[in-house]
Structure formats: C-alpha cells, structure tokens
Design an enzyme around this catalytic site. Structure first.
Site, PDB file in Angstrom:
ATOM      1  N   ASP A  55       4.879   1.388   1.272  1.00  0.00           N
ATOM      2  CA  ASP A  55       3.501   1.260   1.717  1.00  0.00           C
ATOM      3  C   ASP A  55       2.598   1.722   0.577  1.00  0.00           C
ATOM      4  O   ASP A  55       3.047   2.331  -0.397  1.00  0.00           O
ATOM      5  CB  ASP A  55       3.251   2.038   3.014  1.00  0.00           C
ATOM      6  CG  ASP A  55       2.025   1.493   3.753  1.00  0.00           C
ATOM      7  OD1 ASP A  55       1.280   0.679   3.168  1.00  0.00           O
ATOM      8  OD2 ASP A  55       1.794   1.889   4.906  1.00  0.00           O
TER       9      ASP A  55
HETATM   10  C1  BGC Z   1      -1.133   0.137   5.291  1.00  0.00           C
HETATM   11  C2  BGC Z   1      -0.233  -1.074   5.334  1.00  0.00           C
HETATM   12  C3  BGC Z   1      -0.880  -2.202   4.585  1.00  0.00           C
HETATM   13  C4  BGC Z   1      -1.102  -1.752   3.154  1.00  0.00           C
HETATM   14  C5  BGC Z   1      -1.682  -2.824   2.259  1.00  0.00           C
HETATM   15  C6  BGC Z   1      -1.555   0.467   3.870  1.00  0.00           C
HETATM   16  O1  BGC Z   1      -2.556   1.414   3.853  1.00  0.00           O
HETATM   17  O2  BGC Z   1      -0.466   1.218   5.891  1.00  0.00           O
HETATM   18  O3  BGC Z   1       0.043  -1.420   6.666  1.00  0.00           O
HETATM   19  O4  BGC Z   1      -0.109  -3.358   4.663  1.00  0.00           O
HETATM   20  O5  BGC Z   1      -1.992  -0.665   3.164  1.00  0.00           O
HETATM   21  O6  BGC Z   1      -2.993  -3.075   2.512  1.00  0.00           O
END
Ligand code: BGC
Length: 757
Positions: free
Chosen positions: A289
C-alpha cells in the site's frame, strides 16, 4: 494451444479444494523466460518499483521522494508501474518514455483507484453491497473498467474486500460490510466485472484484492491502527473474501498499512508467503500500500529504509508503491546476500505475467485512445448503469403510515437539509476522476416530477468553508441562522423531505469518527422541523451506519440513500415516487449506540447469554443499553409486504457426500410488485471452535406480484458447512445444525438437521 500447469495442493486440507489450482499459460511463461534472460538486476528491481504520477497524490509524499528524478528512472527502465497518471494522452506520454527510451522497452502497468466508477460514479461500494444484486454490481464494475480503460488505465486498486464490523472506521464505505459470505460473492462480482472474460480486451482492467490482511479490524475503528485478531477471526471472517478473489482470478493483491498481531502486513511473510503464495498457490503479484514499506520504520519494526526493503522483499511484497525503497536498496540487498535473486525473479515474473495478460507487450498504447475516451466516458449507457445501481442500493428503513410512495400530483413538498442540493457529497469519498459537483442532487431529481410543488431550504450548513479530499472538514456546530427559515418552510406542507447525513468526505480513508450521530447541527434541525410538521421523510446520505435512535422513534419514514454517485438524485426521486420499489438490505448492522460497537449479527453466543426468566445481572449485556442493534444485518423494507411460510427440509439429516434442500413459500401480501432478498442462515450448534449464532450461507432475489406466492429453495451440503476448525483445517464437523430463512438476519422460520459421517 494453451498448456496449463496445474499445481495441486491436495495435502493441504483446504476449504475450496479445487481453488488452489493455478492455470498458467505456457506461451506467456516462455516469453517471460526469454525477457528475463535479457534483464539486468537493476531492470528487474525496476519492475518492482511503482511511482505516483507527477500530479495527483493519494497519500503523503516521502521526504526523499524527488519527482524530478522520475523521468530519469523511467528512461533507465527502473520503473515498472505508475499510479495516478490518467487520460489517454498523459498515459501515452509516460508509456512512450519507457517504451521508446528504456533499453528493453517494457511497458508500464498503470494503476488507479477506480473504486466506484471512474468519471461516471456508481454508488459507494457499501451502498452497492446493499443491493445484494451480483449482476448489477458486476455491471457497475464493468462500466467503471470500460471508462478507466478508455482513459489509459489498465489496473484498478479495487475491490477492497476487507470485512469490517466497526462503522467508526471510515473505510467501511469502500467495502461490502460485515459478512464474509456476502463479501465473498461481492468480491467475485466486482472482480469479474473489472477483469471481464478476456483481460486483454481494451475495455477490461486488472483488479486488486485489498488490503491483505486485517485492515478492517483496526482497533477502535481508527484508520491505520493496530490489528490483533486470533486464528478463528482471521480464517473464518477476514480470509474468505480474499480466497473468493483468487477463485475469481484476481490479478493482484495489495497488502495493508496495519500490523497484524505485531507484524506489519507489508513485511509479513506468514501472510504473503506462507498463506497467499504458499497455501493458496497465488500466482499474481502483491503491491504494497502507499508508502507502507517505509511505514514499517514508524511501526517500530524496521530500523531504517534498507531494513524495511529487506523485510518486504523477503516477505513477498512484489511491488513498492511510493516508498522509493526497492529502487534504492534492493540491488545492494541482493549483492549482500540479504535478499535472494530467486525472490526478485519470482516477483518480476509475477509482474510481467500480468503485463502480458493485459496485452501490453503487443500494444503498450492500447488503452490510450482519445476517440474511445470521448465516446465512452459519461455515455448515456454508463449513466443508465449508474442509475440502475443507485436505485438498487437504496434501503427503506421505516415507512410508517405509508408516507411513501409519494403522490405524484397536488402536493406541497418542503425539502430541507444541507445535503438536499449538494451535488458533490453523493459522489462519495473515492471519486478521483469525477468532475466536482457533477451528481444529480435530490432537489434536481425531485423537480423532474412536475406535478408537485417543491420548496427548498437548507436549514443548516454541514461544513464551514471549503471541502477537500485530503484535508480535515470543518463541521458547522455553531451557525443556526437558517433553522428558523427551514421551520417556516416546513409548516403547512403535505410532506417534508429532510436530506441529512454525512458529507461525502466524512467517510473514506483517514475519516474515522468517534461518534456515529448525525454530524453538526442536523439533529437539532430535524427536531425543530418535527415540532411543526411530523410528516417527515428522512433521506439519509452517509458512508457508514449511523446511530439514529431519535429518528427511528419519531420520524415515520426513513430512507437509507448512502452516497449514490452521479445519478443519486434521480434514483432517490424514483424511489420516493414509487417508480422503483426499494429492495436493498443492509450489509452492515446499524447500532443504537457507538458503545455497542463492534456490533454484528454473526457473533458468538458467549457462556452467558440471556436465559428466559433469569433476572440476575450476570449475563453478557450493558446496564445502560440493550444488546440488539437498531437495524440488523440483512434488514430492509419494501413498499409491499412479504410473508414467509412453510419451511420444510427434504430430510432431517445429510452425510458428508449428500445434500438436502430447504424450502419456503414466499407470498407478496401487499399492494405493489416487489423484490425480496430471501436469506438462508445456519448455526452449527457444537463444534471444535465456537461458531456464530447465525451465519449467512445463501440468498436469492425473488420478484413477486401482489398476491403471488413462490416456492424458494436452497441446497445445503457438507461443503457449505465448512469452517476453519480447531485442527486448523477447512472442514465440516458432524453434529446438529439449525437452519433459518427470512428477510433479514432476524429470521422467523427455523428448523434443524444433522450432519452425519
Ligand atoms: C490506500 C489504498 C489505495 C492507495 C493508492 C492508499 O492510501 O490505502 O487503498 O489504493 O492509497 O491510492
């Protein structure tokens, strides 16, 4: 000819036994072999590196994240993927750099959070889940994929399949609610919608099962917080939707920000190597993530960035999203023998596989077509899909005195509340590519019905000042100046529609709440209006279950309208006027009090449930609140009524290879044609691990005309009774079971059967 390599895991007793089969296309594997033979170690590490685009940001930027060297890195072949680069033209530009200027020209995979639509917004996922309509959910995901793929994107970071029992957590809006069975069906529907039948088609994109694992169990519902769960919850509640995602051939996984039982998910080898890639035989790749690799330092797990990269790579995180650590340290870690070349090659192979499957090597620009972009995005067809999904997502919570459906003529209607004319909040919290203020508001939707006169007053503002995706909202708790005007408008009207709830950015990532009440001055407004006119239809817009006890006690009609996307106001108006008879059912429990949270229908009985006639204090309860929810999981009304009758089993026992059927008669006893979600639950009465008092095992959607009766039947077999036992195996255990059927988890009809050897 496709040659399939089938890896069997017969020895691992495994829930869906045929599900750990892995089909690899031999032609692709050969292409990967020959490409990898040409790649240097730096280029291999490059494939494992994902950068944010130069403009959009969906998380904090690392301190040493220097955008200026991204261009150089792209040219050097040190970038395998980018996120948040959108638009056919922009994507072509970055793709061109790697394809034409890097040594091997390996195309980028382009990721984006296509969560509930791309430009055309569908309802937030929690709302869609309330439809219990897998075909509609699949169509909504396919529509989103179609638009995103026309805009250069070929990979979505969706669906979020995290089960959560805590409405304080802002991200419940992004999931399918609290139930692992419903969550698994929805995971499959979304994935097949995004990925289609053919991943190499120009209108399908790779999906991501996220966040692996446990993120929905953040302590106290505070986003990013610690997760500590035992084996039973991990396997029986958290894992099933991820396993279903693999069944649906999801191409990628994303790990999560949280620690799970002390170890950050990103550096968690048990989760990623032992379970996901080991037991489950998963062949797709895992992206970390946003920044989660570097966050292992703040977790107190890695001493520095290099140690974090080492843990993540060894634990099976294949791609680094925005931590900049693989590109910086991985080559040295291999040279120093701290990460094996095998592990790097395994990760690269997984990433290249998805790129081949998407067809990016045949045409890296296949998703960059301005003509398609213009004709597909926001098309009438897509708006129809968004509208259909929105209608199906609405849940009727209360309709005393049949205030709804509204008469189409001759009425004076007051429409009050800060969300009535809001064209932004219905777009929900994850609408990165949507145009601001592009949703149909409730007022706009209602005004399309010309037979009634509509009067509008806001009453209160929900927030002060401006809104933004990334900053805290300033909730209005002081400015009451509009309340008296709203009260005046409400007087002498036939009906008052009050549109209250949460701002579109009050749920979502980083948007946990400690209170579940109507925010700001809305409760005060509701009570002030109620004092002059009791004919109120409360339309709720919110991204999570709310505590609305006062409304439930006093307001005759309550409609749960979530955040319904681009066509929100049209869908709400159709339901209020009876042009769509509501059929949604809650995918998540509505508590009475935030102190009851986590509150969910599939709880364990405890050793001290309430026994009838026992009035001692020594049972599991609160002294100041009942245990039951305000609205239970699976609950939702219709303008018509349904009678459940005649539950019968085909036998009172079954053996491990047999099956039995359970049936009921469902009758529409009301005045309207309507659709009912008939739900089947079971209870395993004694088992090697305590089992929930009820577990959803199946459901069917039945449409009936007034007066019509239909038989509804389900099949139960030993497989449907499996769980992760105390022997750490997926098995069903012989013994007695209860079976329940009803229109919510608070079922009326029940019977019993026995599972024999
Ligand atoms: C979130 C993810 C997301 C990623 C990309 C993160 O902050 O937890 O779910 O896909 O950002 O934007």
């Amino acid at each position: 000819m496709k040659k399939f390599l089938v890896i069997g895991f017969g020895l691992l007793a495994f829930c869906q036994s045929n599900y750990a089969q892995v089909n690899l296309d031999n032609r692709i594997e050969e292409k990967i072999d020959s490409l990898m033979a040409k790649m240097t170690l730096e280029e291999k590490v490059g494939q494992m590196n994902q950068y944010n685009g130069f403009w959009n940001v969906t998380g904090p930027i690392p301190e040493d994240g220097d955008a200026s060297n991204k261009y150089e890195h792209l040219k050097n072949g040190w970038v395998g993927s980018m996120l948040n680069v959108t638009g056919a033209d922009e994507v072509r530009k970055v793709q061109k750099i790697v394809v034409e200027e890097s040594r091997l020209g390996i195309p980028l995979i382009i990721g984006f959070d296509v969560i509930h639509g791309y430009k055309t917004q569908s309802p937030i996922p929690l709302a869609e889940s309330a439809s219990w309509d897998m075909e509609a959910i699949k169509a909504s995901a396919a529509m989103a994929a179609d638009e995103a793929a026309a805009s250069g994107i070929n990979w979505t970071f969706a669906p979020m399949v995290d089960i959560s029992r805590d409405p304080r957590w802002g991200r419940v809006m992004e999931g399918a609610g609290e139930d692992p069975y419903l969550g698994s069906q929805i995971a499959k529907a979304r994935i097949t919608g995004f990925q289609g039948e053919d991943l190499s088609a120009v209108n399908t994109i790779a999906a991501t099962a996220k966040h692996f694992a446990g993120y929905g169990f953040s302590e106290a519902g505070r986003d990013y917080n610690t997760v500590d769960v035992g084996t039973s919850t991990l396997y029986n509640i958290i894992f099933p939707p991820f396993m279903a995602a693999i069944e649906a051939d999801v191409k990628t996984f994303m790990n999560s920000f949280n620690v799970l039982n002390g170890i950050p998910a990103t550096g968690n080898a048990y989760l990623q190597r032992d379970i996901l890639k080991g037991e489950w035989g998963y062949q797709g790749f895992v992206v970390s993530d946003w920044g989660s690799m570097a966050e292992m330092i703040a977790h107190g797990y890695s001493k520095d960035g290099k140690a974090a990269a080492e843990s993540a790579a060894n634990a099976g995180s294949d791609m680094d999203m925005e931590s900049y650590l693989y590109v910086k340290h991985l080559k040295n870690l291999v040279d120093e023998g701290k990460v094996s070349l095998d592990k790097i090659e395994d990760a690269v192979r997984r990433i290249l596989r998805v790129k081949y499957e998407l067809g990016l090597f045949d045409d890296p620009y296949k998703y960059c077509n301005e003509e398609r972009e213009k004709s597909v995005i926001g098309s009438d067809k897509n708006m129809e899909i968004a509208l259909d999904m929105a209608e199906k997502s609405i849940v009727l919570l209360k309709n005393e005195n049949q205030l709804l459906p509204l008469k189409k003529e001759g009425m004076k209607i007051a429409v009050i509340g800060p969300l009535a004319d809001d064209k932004n909040s219905p777009l929900g919290g994850w609408r990165l590519a949507a145009e601001d203020n592009s949703a149909v508001s409730v007022i706009e939707g209602l005004k399309k019905y010309k037979g009634n006169k509509v009067y509008h007053e806001k009453g209160v503002e929900l927030i002060k000042g401006t809104e933004a995706f990334v900053f805290e909202l300033d909730i209005n708790t002081t400015d009451r100046t509009g309340i008296s005007e709203a009260v005046e408008v409400a007087k002498n009207k036939d009906v008052v529609i009050m549109v209250l709830g949460e701002h579109g950015f009050q749920s979502g990532e980083g948007r946990s709440r400690a209170s579940l009440d109507l925010p700001g001055l809305q409760q005060e407004l509701l009570e002030a209006v109620y004092a002059v006119n009791k004919n109120i239809v409360l339309v709720l817009m919110n991204g999570r279950p709310l505590t609305i006890n006062w409304a439930d006690e006093n307001i005759p009609t309550i409609v749960e309208a979530w955040q319904l996307g681009s066509k929100s106001g049209d869908a709400i108006a159709k339901v209020l006027y009876g042009d769509y008879n509501p059929s949604g059912k809650l995918p998540m429990t509505f508590p009475r009090n935030v102190g009851q949270v986590p509150l969910y229908y599939n709880y364990l009985s405890t050793g001290r449930p309430k026994y009838p006639g026992d009035d001692l204090v020594f049972w599991t309860h609160y002294t100041d609140e009942v245990n039951t929810p305000l609205y239970e999981f699976g609950y939702g009304l219709s303008y018509t009524e349904f009678k459940y009758d005649n539950l019968k089993l085909s036998a009172n026992s079954l053996n491990k290879t047999g099956e039995l059927s359970v049936r009921i008669d469902l009758t529409n006893t009301g005045k309207y044609e309507g659709k009912e979600v008939v739900q089947l639950y079971i209870q395993d009465l004694f088992a090697s691990r305590a089992r929930p008092v009820k577990e959803l095992k199946n459901f069917k959607m039945i449409t009936l005309k007034p007066g019509e009766t239909k038989e509804v039947s389900f099949t139960i077999n030993s497989k449907s009774l499996e769980f992760y036992t105390a022997n750490n195996t997926w098995e069903s255990e012989i013994g007695d079971f209860k079976v329940f059927i009803g229109g919510s988890s608070n079922t009326i009809l029940e019977s019993k059967f026995t599972l024999k050897d």
